[in-house]
Design an enzyme around this catalytic site. Structure first.
Site, PDB file in Angstrom:
ATOM      1  N   ARG A 211      12.269   7.146   4.688  1.00  0.00           N
ATOM      2  CA  ARG A 211      10.800   7.108   4.697  1.00  0.00           C
ATOM      3  C   ARG A 211      10.284   7.534   6.078  1.00  0.00           C
ATOM      4  NH1 ARG A 211      12.072   2.553   1.463  1.00  0.00           N
ATOM      5  NH2 ARG A 211      12.035   1.130   3.236  1.00  0.00           N
TER       6      ARG A 211
ATOM      7  N   LYS B 289      -7.588   0.478   5.944  1.00  0.00           N
ATOM      8  CA  LYS B 289      -7.878   0.810   4.539  1.00  0.00           C
ATOM      9  C   LYS B 289      -7.508  -0.338   3.619  1.00  0.00           C
ATOM     10  CE  LYS B 289      -5.626   2.712   1.254  1.00  0.00           C
ATOM     11  NZ  LYS B 289      -4.745   3.574   0.445  1.00  0.00           N
TER      12      LYS B 289
ATOM     13  N   LYS C 219     -14.377   5.350   0.398  1.00  0.00           N
ATOM     14  CA  LYS C 219     -13.342   6.215  -0.211  1.00  0.00           C
ATOM     15  C   LYS C 219     -13.355   6.000  -1.721  1.00  0.00           C
ATOM     16  CE  LYS C 219      -8.372   7.205  -0.172  1.00  0.00           C
ATOM     17  NZ  LYS C 219      -7.150   7.275   0.607  1.00  0.00           N
TER      18      LYS C 219
HETATM   19  C1  5MM Z   1      -0.985   6.983  -0.358  1.00  0.00           C
HETATM   20  O1  5MM Z   1      -1.038   5.982  -1.346  1.00  0.00           O
HETATM   21  C2  5MM Z   1      -1.856   4.859  -1.051  1.00  0.00           C
HETATM   22  C3  5MM Z   1      -1.079   3.579  -1.182  1.00  0.00           C
HETATM   23  O2  5MM Z   1      -0.708   3.357  -2.515  1.00  0.00           O
HETATM   24  P1  5MM Z   1       0.209   2.104  -2.927  1.00  0.00           P
HETATM   25  O3  5MM Z   1      -0.204   0.932  -2.098  1.00  0.00           O
HETATM   26  O4  5MM Z   1      -0.102   1.945  -4.383  1.00  0.00           O
HETATM   27  O5  5MM Z   1       1.608   2.499  -2.689  1.00  0.00           O
HETATM   28  C4  5MM Z   1      -3.081   4.857  -1.965  1.00  0.00           C
HETATM   29  O6  5MM Z   1      -3.916   3.748  -1.736  1.00  0.00           O
HETATM   30  C5  5MM Z   1      -3.847   6.104  -1.688  1.00  0.00           C
HETATM   31  O7  5MM Z   1      -4.348   6.073  -0.379  1.00  0.00           O
HETATM   32  C6  5MM Z   1      -5.025   6.282  -2.627  1.00  0.00           C
HETATM   33  O8  5MM Z   1      -4.656   6.010  -3.957  1.00  0.00           O
HETATM   34  C7  5MM Z   1      -5.474   7.711  -2.531  1.00  0.00           C
HETATM   35  O9  5MM Z   1      -4.353   8.539  -2.780  1.00  0.00           O
HETATM   36  P2  5MM Z   1      -4.480   9.719  -3.825  1.00  0.00           P
HETATM   37  O10 5MM Z   1      -3.070  10.191  -4.035  1.00  0.00           O
HETATM   38  O11 5MM Z   1      -5.093   9.111  -5.055  1.00  0.00           O
HETATM   39  O12 5MM Z   1      -5.376  10.718  -3.144  1.00  0.00           O
END
Ligand code: 5MM
Length: 325
Positions: free
Chosen positions: A44, A134, A217
């Site tokens: 990662r 965030k 967002k």
């Molecule tokens: C990058 O993924 C973020 C974290 O997701 P998990 O906590 O579920 O692993 C996620 O919050 C992301 O920032 C948002 O969904 C926006 O990402 P997308 O891919 O929808 O632009």
């Protein structure tokens, strides 16, 4: 201009946008496995280093949202991720929620957790170089969903998170995501998105959150993936901007969209079409995860020989989104 407003303005202005690289350990591991890479803390880290060392990234990316694990890891040059981002003119952000869990009384809906100990965690993140944070709330459309209690509980948590961040000096990215999953129409997505946003802003005001020191967002307003409906780019842009105009105060400096599983190029077209719907009281930009890094991950596939190809794929998307602005 307050310090929070200055950070928020930096995140959303100058045609730049935010890169969401804050996948939780579970999500990131699944994405790595999907391209044949054995998931580990080191794989990662290597992948995230590839992303942030992409040449000229700072020309189109204003901030990178990191996951807690990455926040404390180092690049090969010995700098931590927040230190390196600062070195290259990109703000470091941190995802502070601890994930979406089933909501009591509504097992098909989710409530995002992470408020316990947040004041202390914010202080640590600020000390180590974070300037923004965030928190993502997840709203599902379906039979009898979203329920009022799911919307209210998530809006309340977002507002308490935002208040704690501002108190500690971080700009909160407020992310209420209405999921694309489902057979709902564009009209339903618009109605739900508007109502969710109105509830979120009512809670933010109740908690005395300074609206000029946040970034919103949201999802774009699209039809459910199982609806069979294919609205045009202009229809999505118009529905999204109309929904935002109804619900988002003009004191919010900027709105940075999530991509939500949209095809990366389509997400860029939607963003571009929205810019034409003048006058817009806020900056409209991107805070994509998958729509920025998906092609890079596919091009890299864990092979060091593909490193440049992976970075090029990210660069293409980042530059296209900056141009769409
Ligand atoms: C990058 O993924 C973020 C974290 O997701 P998990 O906590 O579920 O692993 C996620 O919050 C992301 O920032 C948002 O969904 C926006 O990402 P997308 O891919 O929808 O632009």
């Amino acid at each position: 201009m307050s310090a929070l407003n200055k950070i928020a303005q930096t995140l959303v202005s100058n045609r730049r946008g935010i890169l969401a690289a804050d996948e939780s350990i579970g999500t990131m591991s699944a994405r790595l496995e999907g391209v044949g890479v054995e998931p580990s803390a080191e794989s990662r880290r290597v992948y995230r280093e590839l992303i942030v060392t992409t040449p000229k990234l700072a020309e189109s990316i204003s901030g990178v949202i990191l996951a807690d694990e990455t926040f404390y890891q180092k690049l090969d040059n010995g700098r931590t991720f927040p230190e390196y981002l600062q070195d290259i003119g990109i703000l470091a952000g941190i995802k502070v929620d601890t994930g979406a869990k089933p909501l009591a009384g509504s097992p098909d809906e989710k409530i995002t957790e992470g408020l316990d100990g947040l004041r202390e965690r914010v202080a640590d993140y600020v000390r180590l170089g974070a300037t923004f944070a965030k928190w993502r709330a997840v709203i599902t459309i379906g039979d009898d969903m979203p329920s009022e209690r799911a919307v209210h509980a998530n809006a309340h948590a977002l507002a308490r998170y935002a208040g704690l961040c501002q108190e500690g000096g971080l700009v909160p990215i407020v992310e209420p995501e209405v999921l694309m999953d489902g057979s709902h129409s564009l009209a339903t997505c618009r109605e739900v998105t508007t109502s969710v946003l109105k509830t979120v802003f009512a809670e933010l005001e109740l908690m005395k959150v300074e609206l000029d020191g946040i970034v919103l967002k949201p999802n774009m307003v699209v039809a459910g993936t199982g609806s069979g409906e294919q609205p045009s780019v202009e229809d999505v842009a118009t529905a999204t901007v109309e929904s935002l105009r109804e619900a988002v105060p003009s004191s919010v400096p900027g709105i940075s969209f999530l991509s939500g599983g949209q095809d990366p190029e389509v997400a860029t077209h939607h963003l571009g079409a929205m810019q034409k719907l003048d006058p817009l009281p806020w900056e409209l930009t991107y805070s994509f995860g998958r729509a920025l890094v998906g092609p890079a991950l596919e091009a890299w596939r864990g092979d060091e020989n593909n490193r440049a190809a992976g970075q090029e794929a990210l660069s293409v998307r980042a530059v296209a989104n900056a141009a769409a602005r």
